[in-house]
Scaffold this motif. Structure first.
Motif, mmCIF file in Angstrom:
data_model
loop_
_atom_site.group_PDB
_atom_site.id
_atom_site.type_symbol
_atom_site.label_atom_id
_atom_site.label_comp_id
_atom_site.label_asym_id
_atom_site.label_seq_id
_atom_site.Cartn_x
_atom_site.Cartn_y
_atom_site.Cartn_z
ATOM 1 N N ALA A 194 4.715 -5.224 -3.141
ATOM 2 C CA ALA A 194 4.514 -4.139 -2.174
ATOM 3 C C ALA A 194 3.802 -4.603 -0.920
ATOM 4 O O ALA A 194 3.957 -4.008 0.156
ATOM 5 N N TRP A 195 3.025 -5.673 -1.017
ATOM 6 C CA TRP A 195 2.278 -6.164 0.140
ATOM 7 C C TRP A 195 3.201 -6.718 1.227
ATOM 8 O O TRP A 195 2.785 -6.873 2.373
ATOM 9 N N GLU A 196 4.448 -6.987 0.881
ATOM 10 C CA GLU A 196 5.413 -7.473 1.867
ATOM 11 C C GLU A 196 6.241 -6.331 2.455
ATOM 12 O O GLU A 196 7.028 -6.552 3.375
ATOM 13 N N ASN A 197 6.063 -5.125 1.940
ATOM 14 C CA ASN A 197 6.843 -3.983 2.411
ATOM 15 C C ASN A 197 6.398 -3.573 3.818
ATOM 16 O O ASN A 197 5.204 -3.377 4.069
ATOM 17 N N ARG A 198 7.339 -3.425 4.732
ATOM 18 C CA ARG A 198 7.019 -3.124 6.127
ATOM 19 C C ARG A 198 6.285 -1.787 6.278
ATOM 20 O O ARG A 198 5.349 -1.677 7.067
ATOM 21 N N ARG A 199 6.698 -0.772 5.525
ATOM 22 C CA ARG A 199 6.050 0.540 5.647
ATOM 23 C C ARG A 199 4.638 0.518 5.067
ATOM 24 O O ARG A 199 3.730 1.151 5.610
ATOM 25 N N VAL A 200 4.439 -0.221 3.990
ATOM 26 C CA VAL A 200 3.091 -0.372 3.433
ATOM 27 C C VAL A 200 2.187 -1.030 4.461
ATOM 28 O O VAL A 200 1.070 -0.568 4.723
ATOM 29 N N ARG A 201 2.664 -2.092 5.070
ATOM 30 C CA ARG A 201 1.860 -2.808 6.064
ATOM 31 C C ARG A 201 1.574 -1.941 7.291
ATOM 32 O O ARG A 201 0.488 -2.009 7.868
ATOM 33 N N SER A 202 2.554 -1.140 7.664
ATOM 34 C CA SER A 202 2.359 -0.268 8.825
ATOM 35 C C SER A 202 1.223 0.720 8.586
ATOM 36 O O SER A 202 0.364 0.923 9.458
ATOM 37 N N TRP A 203 1.201 1.327 7.413
ATOM 38 C CA TRP A 203 0.118 2.261 7.087
ATOM 39 C C TRP A 203 -1.226 1.535 6.981
ATOM 40 O O TRP A 203 -2.240 2.014 7.496
ATOM 41 N N ILE A 204 -1.229 0.397 6.320
ATOM 42 C CA ILE A 204 -2.478 -0.361 6.168
ATOM 43 C C ILE A 204 -3.014 -0.796 7.532
ATOM 44 O O ILE A 204 -4.213 -0.656 7.818
ATOM 45 N N ASN A 205 -2.138 -1.315 8.370
ATOM 46 C CA ASN A 205 -2.576 -1.735 9.702
ATOM 47 C C ASN A 205 -3.179 -0.569 10.472
ATOM 48 O O ASN A 205 -4.199 -0.711 11.145
ATOM 49 N N GLY A 206 -2.537 0.586 10.357
ATOM 50 C CA GLY A 206 -2.984 1.739 11.115
ATOM 51 C C GLY A 206 -4.329 2.284 10.683
ATOM 52 O O GLY A 206 -5.213 2.511 11.524
ATOM 53 N N ILE A 207 -4.516 2.481 9.388
ATOM 54 C CA ILE A 207 -5.718 3.210 8.944
ATOM 55 C C ILE A 207 -6.877 2.328 8.508
ATOM 56 O O ILE A 207 -8.023 2.794 8.494
ATOM 57 N N PHE A 208 -6.630 1.087 8.187
ATOM 58 C CA PHE A 208 -7.727 0.227 7.740
ATOM 59 C C PHE A 208 -8.083 -0.872 8.748
ATOM 60 O O PHE A 208 -9.254 -1.193 8.926
ATOM 61 N N ILE A 209 -7.079 -1.447 9.402
ATOM 62 C CA ILE A 209 -7.331 -2.578 10.292
ATOM 63 C C ILE A 209 -7.458 -2.129 11.747
ATOM 64 O O ILE A 209 -8.523 -2.260 12.348
ATOM 65 N N HIS A 210 -6.392 -1.587 12.305
ATOM 66 C CA HIS A 210 -6.457 -1.147 13.704
ATOM 67 C C HIS A 210 -7.493 -0.043 13.896
ATOM 68 O O HIS A 210 -8.192 -0.011 14.916
ATOM 69 N N HIS A 211 -7.626 0.844 12.923
ATOM 70 C CA HIS A 211 -8.582 1.947 13.023
ATOM 71 C C HIS A 211 -10.017 1.434 13.176
ATOM 72 O O HIS A 211 -10.849 2.072 13.832
#
Length: 280
Positions: free
Chosen positions: A118-135
């Motif tokens: 799942a860590w390679e899934n584009r949609r998973v990464r998009s959500w993670i980037n948005g709420i944990f990293i970019h946020h």
């Protein structure tokens, strides 16, 4: 270089775990000024916004990871954010802070146990980037060594590579206000050099005052200088300076991050500057 999974877990277990503690080191007036600049009346309202996005995203991330159906939504961000603040405004302070911390811990535990594919899934990464990293960069009210190093070691590390992947490079460069990529890299290098000069100056002499630069004139001068330089040379200099910045940040005493001038330069030069010029 860290795996994407470990990088994400570090955001939850290092950056977000100390987020409230780091904010509370500021005098009340300074803290409120920073929160108001983010568009919130009080720090707790911003925490409610962050928390609500965690609560929204985690069930979706896990559903994608487990190949389950989930409700697809079109978000009105202003409405969502207003509802987030209202949802928690009547909670008692201790109860709210406990819920924030418990939600953080559960998110970390759930992500830690998520299947590796799942860590390679584009949609998973998009959500993670948005709420944990970019946020974390978006709501940067008290920067940490971790966040600055992460931005240097991950975001800026692939900046040249990311630029090469852009299909319409001319449109990107025009949006950035430059004629070519050399000028943009030079702009970043020059501000890193300015930041390093100020930070080392303060460390040697707490009364050090940075020169009052005319930003537009400074940027124009830098772009003119780098416009004439060979492309390969500029790229090499950018990478050399990025590594120097990593060494500088690693060498700073922890007290430097509680110094408003040093912290402000790091936040602006490294984290905020990245999102201002992100190659996408």
């Amino acid at each position: 270089m860290l795996t994407y999974k470990q990088r994400t877990l570090n955001f939850l277990e290092l950056e977000w775990a100390t987020y409230i503690e780091r904010f509370n080191r500021w005098p009340a007036e300074e803290g409120l000024k920073r929160v108001n600049a983010q568009g919130y009346q009080q720090f707790r309202d911003m925490l409610a916004h962050i928390l609500s996005w965690w609560e929204e995203a985690m069930p979706i991330i896990l559903a994608i990871a487990e190949e389950r159906e989930y409700e697809r939504k079109k978000y009105d961000f202003d409405v969502f954010n207003a509802q987030a603040v209202a949802r928690y405004q009547d909670w008692k302070e201790a109860e709210f802070l406990s819920h924030f911390e418990n939600t953080r811990r559960k998110a970390a535990a759930d992500l830690k146990s998520m299947n590796e594919a799942a860590w390679e899934n584009r949609r998973v990464r998009s959500w993670i980037n948005g709420i944990f990293i970019h946020h974390a960069r978006e709501h940067l009210v008290a920067c940490s060594r971790f966040l600055i190093l992460d931005t240097l070691e991950n975001e800026w590390n692939t900046y040249i590579e990311d630029f090469e992947k852009i299909e319409d490079k001319d449109a990107f460069l025009k949006k950035q206000g430059v004629e070519n990529f050399r000028e943009l890299l030079g702009h970043v290098i020059a501000w890193w050099e300015q930041g390093e000069q100020v930070i080392t100056g303060i460390l040697k002499n707490p009364g050090y005052k940075a020169l009052d630069l005319d930003t537009d004139a400074f940027n124009a001068e830098v772009m003119a200088e780098y416009r004439r330089q060979p492309d390969a040379e500029v790229r090499e200099r950018f990478e050399h300076k990025r590594r120097e910045m990593i060494r500088l940040v690693n060498s700073l005493p922890e007290s430097a991050f509680a110094n408003q001038d040093i912290e402000g330069w790091l936040a602006a030069d490294v984290a905020e500057h990245y999102d201002e010029h992100a190659a996408r």
